[in-house]
Design an enzyme around this catalytic site. Structure first.
Site, PDB file in Angstrom:
ATOM      1  CD1 TRP A 289      26.887  30.765  50.021  1.00 27.88           C
ATOM      2  CD2 TRP A 289      28.507  29.240  49.989  1.00 27.88           C
ATOM      3  NE1 TRP A 289      27.221  30.470  51.325  1.00 27.88           N
ATOM      4  CE2 TRP A 289      28.216  29.534  51.328  1.00 27.88           C
ATOM      5  CE3 TRP A 289      29.502  28.295  49.714  1.00 27.88           C
ATOM      6  CZ2 TRP A 289      28.871  28.926  52.391  1.00 27.88           C
ATOM      7  CZ3 TRP A 289      30.153  27.696  50.779  1.00 27.88           C
ATOM      8  CH2 TRP A 289      29.838  28.013  52.106  1.00 27.88           C
TER       9      TRP A 289
ATOM     10  CD  GLU B  53      33.636  29.261  51.467  1.00 32.67           C
ATOM     11  OE1 GLU B  53      33.541  29.225  50.228  1.00 32.67           O
ATOM     12  OE2 GLU B  53      32.990  30.060  52.154  1.00 32.67           O
TER      13      GLU B  53
ATOM     14  CE1 TYR C 232      26.997  31.567  55.339  1.00 36.98           C
ATOM     15  CE2 TYR C 232      27.131  32.820  53.300  1.00 36.98           C
ATOM     16  CZ  TYR C 232      27.751  32.146  54.333  1.00 36.98           C
ATOM     17  OH  TYR C 232      29.121  32.055  54.364  1.00 36.98           O
TER      18      TYR C 232
END
Length: 178
Positions: free
Chosen positions: A34, A26, A4
């Site tokens: 995350w 988000e 990522y």
């Protein structure tokens, strides 16, 4: 996480469905790591109709209840309801500005903000731009869009280059600027 970082994070996005995807992700990440969100990304993609805001905007109470029970995503009712609410507000922004992309990039005058951090601990959790962006989104009816969440969105979609100076992606993204 490495993939990522190396391929997506900080690359300027000008695609509305991609912006919607990151807003959903988000918002779901709030209070979590995350890495959890990335592990569940495919589940989110399936659960939220490929991040198509027109489809998500039509989700009913029954559909929301089904998502609350879906172990492939983060099953927080408030976050799921916010994603549906945000899809509706997203469509309104698209109508007003022609695209969500056009709307959001105005908060950085159409160009990525390039920071010059030397260490990860230097990177802030928010900025004056994310404060303004967040405030405007809230005024438009969006939820789970506090300044910290919006700053993370701005980082993800390349509105802010927060790769540290020693990171190879910092240089690559600087070279790709128009």
């Amino acid at each position: 996480m490495v993939d990522y970082h190396d391929r997506e994070w900080g690359v300027p996005v000008h695609d509305d469905p991609r912006h919607f995807e990151f807003l959903v992700l988000e918002g779901a990440q709030a209070g979590l790591s995350w890495s959890i969100v990335l592990r569940k990304r495919d589940g989110f993609r399936r659960a939220f109709s490929g991040f198509d805001p027109e489809k998500v905007a039509r989700y009913t109470r029954a559909r929301i209840q089904k998502l609350v029970a879906d172990p492939a995503i983060i099953r927080n009712r408030m976050k799921i309801e916010a994603a549906v609410t945000n899809a509706r507000a997203f469509l309104t922004v698209q109508q007003e500005f022609g695209s969500f992309d056009r709307y959001c990039w105005k908060f950085v005058d159409g160009r990525p903000r390039v920071n010059r951090w030397t260490s990860m601990r230097d990177i802030p959790a928010s900025s004056a731009e994310s404060d303004a962006f967040s405030k405007d989104l809230k005024r438009r009816g969006f939820r789970f869009v506090g300044s910290t969440i919006i700053y993370a969105h701005m980082q993800a979609v390349g509105m802010v280059n927060d790769h540290v100076l020693g990171c190879f992606r910092y240089r690559e993204l600087r070279r790709s600027e128009p």
